[in-house]
Write a protein that holds these residues in place. Structure first.
Motif, mmCIF file in Angstrom:
data_model
loop_
_atom_site.group_PDB
_atom_site.id
_atom_site.type_symbol
_atom_site.label_atom_id
_atom_site.label_comp_id
_atom_site.label_asym_id
_atom_site.label_seq_id
_atom_site.Cartn_x
_atom_site.Cartn_y
_atom_site.Cartn_z
ATOM 1 N N THR A 88 0.846 -1.186 0.000
ATOM 2 C CA THR A 88 0.000 0.000 0.000
ATOM 3 C C THR A 88 0.886 1.242 0.000
ATOM 4 N N ASP A 89 0.320 2.380 -0.369
ATOM 5 C CA ASP A 89 1.072 3.634 -0.319
ATOM 6 C C ASP A 89 1.581 3.898 1.097
ATOM 7 N N GLU A 90 0.777 3.537 2.080
ATOM 8 C CA GLU A 90 1.178 3.751 3.475
ATOM 9 C C GLU A 90 2.381 2.891 3.838
ATOM 10 N N VAL A 91 2.404 1.651 3.366
ATOM 11 C CA VAL A 91 3.548 0.766 3.629
ATOM 12 C C VAL A 91 4.818 1.348 3.015
ATOM 13 N N ILE A 92 4.727 1.864 1.804
ATOM 14 C CA ILE A 92 5.898 2.456 1.151
ATOM 15 C C ILE A 92 6.398 3.653 1.950
ATOM 16 N N ASP A 93 5.484 4.491 2.433
ATOM 17 C CA ASP A 93 5.893 5.652 3.231
ATOM 18 C C ASP A 93 6.568 5.226 4.531
ATOM 19 N N VAL A 94 6.025 4.204 5.189
ATOM 20 C CA VAL A 94 6.642 3.714 6.425
ATOM 21 C C VAL A 94 8.030 3.161 6.140
ATOM 22 N N ALA A 95 8.170 2.375 5.070
ATOM 23 C CA ALA A 95 9.477 1.812 4.729
ATOM 24 C C ALA A 95 10.497 2.912 4.474
ATOM 25 N N LYS A 96 10.086 3.957 3.763
ATOM 26 C CA LYS A 96 10.994 5.075 3.500
ATOM 27 C C LYS A 96 11.338 5.811 4.797
ATOM 28 N N ALA A 97 10.333 6.084 5.606
ATOM 29 C CA ALA A 97 10.562 6.855 6.827
ATOM 30 C C ALA A 97 11.526 6.142 7.769
ATOM 31 N N LEU A 98 11.375 4.834 7.916
ATOM 32 C CA LEU A 98 12.236 4.107 8.846
ATOM 33 C C LEU A 98 13.644 3.953 8.288
ATOM 34 N N GLU A 99 13.785 3.854 6.967
ATOM 35 C CA GLU A 99 15.133 3.826 6.392
ATOM 36 C C GLU A 99 15.806 5.187 6.542
ATOM 37 N N ILE A 100 15.069 6.259 6.390
ATOM 38 C CA ILE A 100 15.637 7.591 6.591
ATOM 39 C C ILE A 100 16.003 7.795 8.054
ATOM 40 N N THR A 101 15.191 7.276 8.962
ATOM 41 C CA THR A 101 15.534 7.332 10.387
ATOM 42 C C THR A 101 16.842 6.595 10.641
ATOM 43 N N HIS A 102 16.981 5.435 10.031
ATOM 44 C CA HIS A 102 18.221 4.668 10.159
ATOM 45 C C HIS A 102 19.404 5.472 9.627
ATOM 46 N N LEU A 103 19.235 6.071 8.455
ATOM 47 C CA LEU A 103 20.314 6.878 7.889
ATOM 48 C C LEU A 103 20.699 8.012 8.833
ATOM 49 N N GLY A 104 19.699 8.714 9.368
ATOM 50 C CA GLY A 104 19.993 9.804 10.289
ATOM 51 C C GLY A 104 20.764 9.336 11.511
ATOM 52 N N SER A 105 20.400 8.153 12.013
ATOM 53 C CA SER A 105 21.095 7.631 13.198
ATOM 54 C C SER A 105 22.558 7.320 12.905
ATOM 55 N N LEU A 106 22.882 6.968 11.662
ATOM 56 C CA LEU A 106 24.268 6.662 11.319
ATOM 57 C C LEU A 106 25.147 7.904 11.422
ATOM 58 N N TYR A 107 24.621 9.048 11.002
ATOM 59 C CA TYR A 107 25.379 10.294 11.124
ATOM 60 C C TYR A 107 25.709 10.556 12.598
ATOM 61 N N HIS A 108 24.712 10.408 13.457
ATOM 62 C CA HIS A 108 24.920 10.650 14.883
ATOM 63 C C HIS A 108 25.849 9.608 15.494
ATOM 64 N N ASP A 109 25.622 8.338 15.168
ATOM 65 C CA ASP A 109 26.439 7.269 15.750
ATOM 66 C C ASP A 109 27.913 7.453 15.421
ATOM 67 N N ASP A 110 28.214 7.827 14.188
ATOM 68 C CA ASP A 110 29.613 7.954 13.785
ATOM 69 C C ASP A 110 30.306 9.089 14.517
ATOM 70 N N VAL A 111 29.560 10.152 14.820
ATOM 71 C CA VAL A 111 30.128 11.231 15.628
ATOM 72 C C VAL A 111 30.374 10.736 17.050
ATOM 73 N N MET A 112 29.387 10.068 17.630
ATOM 74 C CA MET A 112 29.507 9.591 19.012
ATOM 75 C C MET A 112 30.637 8.577 19.159
ATOM 76 N N ASP A 113 30.780 7.704 18.148
ATOM 77 C CA ASP A 113 31.766 6.632 18.227
ATOM 78 C C ASP A 113 33.130 7.027 17.664
ATOM 79 N N GLY A 114 33.215 8.167 17.008
ATOM 80 C CA GLY A 114 34.471 8.560 16.377
ATOM 81 C C GLY A 114 34.856 7.662 15.217
ATOM 82 N N ALA A 115 33.858 7.090 14.541
ATOM 83 C CA ALA A 115 34.140 6.165 13.440
ATOM 84 C C ALA A 115 34.734 6.922 12.255
ATOM 85 N N ASP A 116 35.711 6.315 11.589
ATOM 86 C CA ASP A 116 36.376 6.957 10.455
ATOM 87 C C ASP A 116 35.654 6.714 9.135
#
Length: 353
Positions: A88-116
């Motif tokens: 459904t259109d709603e399922v596609i939006d949820v899939a996109k939103a949660l992947e974007i949330t994951h992407l955003g968390s990677l930016y923060h995690d790499d700063v917190m962890d000092g990942a290169d």
């Protein structure tokens, strides 16, 4: 001579990490084709949803998206959705939103962890600095919230609760277990919050927004969370035997940075003199590295930790969480979706072999 196109079942099985025998037969191939079609819609949408009018913000927000990724969370959302009305259109939006949330968390995690590095490229903070990386993560979180807001209060609550757990997991990992905490249970909760919560939201969201039977929602939520914990426990084992030429990481990256992992925590709980001595040498090495010493000074102790019984115990613990995830699928109907989820879990458990 032109090559034959890859069957949807083969592509999907490869993405999930197992053979395509799950997708044999017309009905199973239909499920695989539906998920592949959904992923194409997700990818097309992501490319647009991460764009920003400001040139700097646009370059930064697209950086890790364009570096690739397996899109496991959208795959699991779409797979769960096949228990209901599908893509459904709603399922596609949820899939996109949660992947974007994951992407955003990677930016923060790499700063917190000092990942290169991340996904084979320099981490965003290594390119633009910590402040821009953190702000980029914030932009992506806002985009995810915009997507979820289209779907009503249920989606907003799912996103907000998941985001809170992501933040709490990172906070608790940063401050560490307190004197009254059980270190091992504390660590498991960190894994559940940092990793399990987002995968649980993906599987749960697929059920909710495909209008699948309500009795499937809780089993899928439990499955996702347990798979997330199992994945991270398996990573703790793999981290000790990582090959730099394959992963770009030296073995024991987290421990060298002073971030405890399950083998180390189990080692600290061992009462025998040899384990106490090894734990003390690791602690001393971590302190020296924090003061600027060469991280290679921990090579020997980490080799010993890799061969210690606590690493095998961590592997067994990961397998136990994997089995719990599979057991959670019991209320689901037998068929392609349940079998694919089971095989995905089993494949995670085999990653260290």
């Amino acid at each position: 001579m032109t090559s034959s196109p890859i069957a949807p079942g083969s592509r999907l099985a490869s993405r999930l990490g197992f053979s395509d025998r799950v997708f044999i037969g017309p009905a199973a191939r239909g499920v695989a084709r539906a998920i592949e079609d959904g992923l194409e819609r997700v990818e097309t949408g992501l490319a647009e949803d991460v764009r920003v009018a400001d040139p700097l913000a646009d370059a930064a927000s697209r950086y890790l998206y364009e570096a690739g990724g397996k899109r496991i969370r959208p795959v699991l959302t779409l797979l769960a959705a096949q228990l209901g009305e599908g893509n459904t259109d709603e399922v596609i939006d949820v899939a996109k939103a949660l992947e974007i949330t994951h992407l955003g968390s990677l930016y923060h995690d790499d700063v917190m962890d000092g990942a290169d590095r991340r996904r084979g490229v320099p981490a965003a903070h290594a390119v633009w600095g910590n402040s821009i990386a953190i702000l980029t993560g914030d932009i992506l979180f806002s985009r995810a919230s915009q997507l979820m807001s289209r779907l009503g209060e249920r989606a907003i609550r799912l996103q907000a609760d998941t985001f809170e757990r992501l933040v709490l997991g990172q906070m608790h990992e940063t401050i560490g277990a307190q004197p009254d905490d059980d270190p091992i249970q504390f660590y498991i909760q960190v894994l559940a919050d940092k990793t399990g919560s987002l995968i649980a939201a993906a599987t749960q969201g697929g059920v909710i927004f495909s209008n699948a039977p309500a009795e499937y929602e809780e089993p899928m939520r439990v499955y996702g969370e347990k798979i997330g914990v199992a994945f991270q426990l398996m990573d703790d084992v793999i981290d000790l035997s990582a090959k730099p030429e394959d992963t770009g990481k030296v073995p024991g990256t987290d421990l060298r940075a002073g971030v405890p992992t399950m083998p180390y925590l189990l080692l600290k709980a061992e009462p025998d003199a040899a384990s106490v001595d090894l734990a003390a040498r690791i602690d001393a090495g971590v302190a020296l590295i924090a003061d600027g010493a060469d991280p290679a000074l921990l090579d020997g102790p980490l080799d010993e930790l890799r061969d210690h019984a606590v690493t095998q115990k961590t592997l067994e613990l990961a397998h136990a969480w994997t089995q719990d995830a599979i057991d959670a699928l019991g209320p689901l109907p037998r068929g392609t979706v349940r079998e694919a989820l089971t095989r995905f879990a089993e494949t995670l458990a085999d990653r260290s072999s």
